[in-house]
Enzyme design. Sequence first.
Site, short mmCIF file in Angstrom:
data_model
loop_
_atom_site.label_atom_id
_atom_site.label_comp_id
_atom_site.label_asym_id
_atom_site.label_seq_id
_atom_site.Cartn_x
_atom_site.Cartn_y
_atom_site.Cartn_z
N ILE A 163 39.94 39.69 44.00
CA ILE A 163 39.79 40.01 42.58
C ILE A 163 41.15 39.85 41.93
O ILE A 163 42.18 39.89 42.60
CB ILE A 163 39.21 41.43 42.35
CG1 ILE A 163 40.06 42.50 43.04
CG2 ILE A 163 37.78 41.51 42.82
CD1 ILE A 163 39.54 43.92 42.80
N ASP A 164 41.16 39.64 40.62
CA ASP A 164 42.40 39.38 39.90
C ASP A 164 43.39 40.53 40.03
O ASP A 164 43.00 41.69 40.24
CB ASP A 164 42.11 39.15 38.41
CG ASP A 164 41.27 37.92 38.15
OD1 ASP A 164 41.29 37.01 39.00
OD2 ASP A 164 40.59 37.88 37.12
N MET A 165 44.66 40.19 39.87
CA MET A 165 45.72 41.18 39.98
C MET A 165 45.46 42.38 39.07
O MET A 165 45.61 43.53 39.48
CB MET A 165 47.07 40.56 39.62
CG MET A 165 48.24 41.54 39.66
SD MET A 165 49.83 40.78 39.26
CE MET A 165 49.63 40.54 37.48
N THR A 167 42.65 43.37 37.75
CA THR A 167 41.32 43.96 37.91
C THR A 167 41.38 44.95 39.06
O THR A 167 41.96 44.65 40.11
CB THR A 167 40.27 42.88 38.19
OG1 THR A 167 40.21 41.97 37.09
CG2 THR A 167 38.89 43.50 38.39
N ARG A 266 35.42 37.42 32.87
CA ARG A 266 36.33 37.26 31.73
C ARG A 266 35.97 36.02 30.91
O ARG A 266 35.96 36.06 29.67
CB ARG A 266 37.77 37.18 32.25
CG ARG A 266 38.20 38.42 33.01
CD ARG A 266 39.48 38.19 33.80
NE ARG A 266 40.61 37.95 32.93
CZ ARG A 266 41.82 37.57 33.36
NH1 ARG A 266 42.02 37.38 34.68
NH2 ARG A 266 42.80 37.39 32.52
#
Length: 352
Positions: A163-165, A167, A266
């Site tokens: 998962i994104d940094m 998030t 997103r």
Amino acid sequence: MDEDYGKDVILESGAEGDDEQGMYEHFRLNVDPGQTPIRVDKFMAGHLESTSRHRIQCAIKNGYVKVNDKTAKANLIVRPGDVIRFMMPYERHGFEIKPENIPLDIVYEDDDLLVVNKPAGMVVHPGNGHFTGTLINALSYHLGISQGPDAEDERMGVLVHRIDMDTSGLLVVAKNDDAQLNLAKQFFDHTIERKYVAVVWGNIKADSGTVDGNIGRDPNDRLRFKVYDDPEKGKHAVTHYRVLDRFGFVTVVECQLETGRTHQIRVHMSHIGHPLFGDERYGGKEIRQGTIYAKYKQFIHNCFEICPRQALHAKTLGFTHPRTKEFIRFDSELPQDISSLIEKWRSYTNSL
């Protein structure tokens, strides 16, 4: 690619599958004209010098290997002219990973896997200027292993998704080949249950809905992704959403991933005109709804200070346990920044 390649392994299509991971490579092996009949697992082990036979057998068991476009079993005999196609989750990344004593919020752990609740701001895997302080550095310390280009310990091939940094939320981590290949296949087949909670700009009209749109890199900005109307561009992506709360100028939604493309929630929410609150890359770090009065602008500024990142949390994660075959589900509380943001909006709308 019509000739015979002997011991050459042909990388056909690079990283594919679940783009949050980017963790699959697709390969092809052509069986030589002079090859004597041999079990497919033995043949592959002889042609994949850097991959253990056990890992190859795990790949076969979990359906990663096809011979002449049919799913293979380990005891299948291959013969001259056969074509073996297979994919493998990435095993190595070619640089050193140092163990770091970074606290982990471990939700569940057994001999095969662990589920961790990642905080916002933590990078999952070293790279792109982030070589320390990552989840992998923390896992290396927790599991008591390290990795370098020549490391004998291969167990750092533990990630099956990312998962994104910025998030927060739940990630499952595999501890062995069997678990990694099994879980990775579940992600590839989109049978994993993943639900996120997000705060988005605007008042979404429908109580629920689906965004179905191919996602690919934005040619004008390589750090962004976009939805393509052309079905030949990008990769198929589907996000289901359900409204949890409405505050007039923003909406709290639950998003369930059917696929898992990079930045999928997103990109999809921005595409339908509801970018995530605080998401600078996709237009959520500016006032998208509301009044022009200074008091409101100050309120929004305060909200950005409370939650200085995209308001997105991976709340629910469910999958079939690779050993027990039981479907297990984990749920996490909203982190303080997002829960405070929601309460601030609730108080604001109640005061109007």
